[in-house]
Enzyme design. Sequence first.
Site, PDB file in Angstrom:
ATOM      1  N   TYR A 109       0.604   2.807  -7.925  1.00 25.01           N
ATOM      2  CA  TYR A 109       1.365   3.940  -7.605  1.00 25.01           C
ATOM      3  C   TYR A 109       1.567   4.795  -9.013  1.00 25.01           C
ATOM      4  O   TYR A 109       2.513   5.261  -9.295  1.00 25.01           O
ATOM      5  CB  TYR A 109       2.757   3.789  -7.023  1.00 25.01           C
ATOM      6  CG  TYR A 109       2.639   3.474  -5.628  1.00 25.01           C
ATOM      7  CD1 TYR A 109       1.668   3.314  -4.798  1.00 25.01           C
ATOM      8  CD2 TYR A 109       3.939   2.968  -5.076  1.00 25.01           C
ATOM      9  CE1 TYR A 109       1.572   2.994  -3.515  1.00 25.01           C
ATOM     10  CE2 TYR A 109       4.026   2.629  -3.640  1.00 25.01           C
ATOM     11  CZ  TYR A 109       2.610   2.692  -3.051  1.00 25.01           C
ATOM     12  OH  TYR A 109       2.540   2.437  -1.808  1.00 25.01           O
ATOM     13  N   GLY A 110       0.396   4.920  -9.558  1.00 20.51           N
ATOM     14  CA  GLY A 110       0.255   5.913 -10.924  1.00 20.51           C
ATOM     15  C   GLY A 110      -0.840   6.537 -11.099  1.00 20.51           C
ATOM     16  O   GLY A 110      -1.915   5.798 -10.827  1.00 20.51           O
TER      17      GLY A 110
END
Length: 339
Positions: A64-65
């Site tokens: 999630y980045g």
Amino acid sequence: MVNSTATVRVGSDEIKVAKVAHGLMMMTWKPEPTPEEECFEAIKASLDSVPAGCKMIINSGEFYGFNPRTANLELISRFFEKYPTYADKAFLSVKGGTKADTLEPDASPENLKRSVDVILEKLRGKKKLDLFECARVDRNVPIEESTKTLAGFIKEGKFDYIGTSETSAATLKRAHAVHPIAIVEVEISPWAYDEKTREVVAAAKELGVAVCAYSPLGRGYLAGKFKKLDDLHEKDFRRNMTKFKGENFEHNMAVVDGLKEIADKKGITPAQLCVAWVCSLGPNVIPLTGSSNKDRTLENLAGGDVQLSADEVSAIEKLMGLVKGDRYYGNDKMAHLME
């Protein structure tokens, strides 16, 4: 404080969690991440909302980045480093099981170990990994084998519970037969509730599995967050989703307007109406709302305490029939959806 709670049953374990969960994905999975202190205030707000003896499900992902890929996990680690007393209030669920450099599912024993170990490394011991779930089902590895692998990691003390994501009812049952599944995660909202998803909810109820319903606000659209496509950043992934593209964006505003009308009559926000509708699907169905803002977080959580009448539910279901577009980018581009 949130009054509504749910009970997640895993074998002989019973864990009380808030009726509404907190997804952290969009704090970091966007071109311009939200300022850290704003994220921290949102996380504190959700964890402060639960009563004693109850936990808040917070959801993250290994990937999630944008840069770095593990930015969300690193954010979580820094939060619990700064606020260590909050660790016991959180039930941390993390998605993984994709290849190290892409989002392609890879449930081989070697890659699952790599994924879990990366998560633990980035958490730095500041928060226990409570539950691990593969983000998608790997067609090349039988679900029985991947579940067995994850059960082995539980014995090693890497985490305590297994979840699944985008899993069909049949696959959920196969996995649960190998080792108890605590949570199945799938998209549910007033614009995303098809027959396959209904089957998952029914199977989960039968098995005693909790359902984490992600994107209950239609990725912000149903809450009235966007009035035109230009309200989205030019690199926002939602621009490529069929419900947001072309004439569908304008057409679906009728659904937003209808939800707002129902919400206004009830004296709540459209976001709270969506959350309440998802909650109405069953005591084991937990809306997983994403928020990077304290006030928005509290607004979403309050939706778990809203009760809907039969007429209100019926009115929402009528609006669902107006939606144009599928759940992602077109069925041909989502080969690993609901396996």
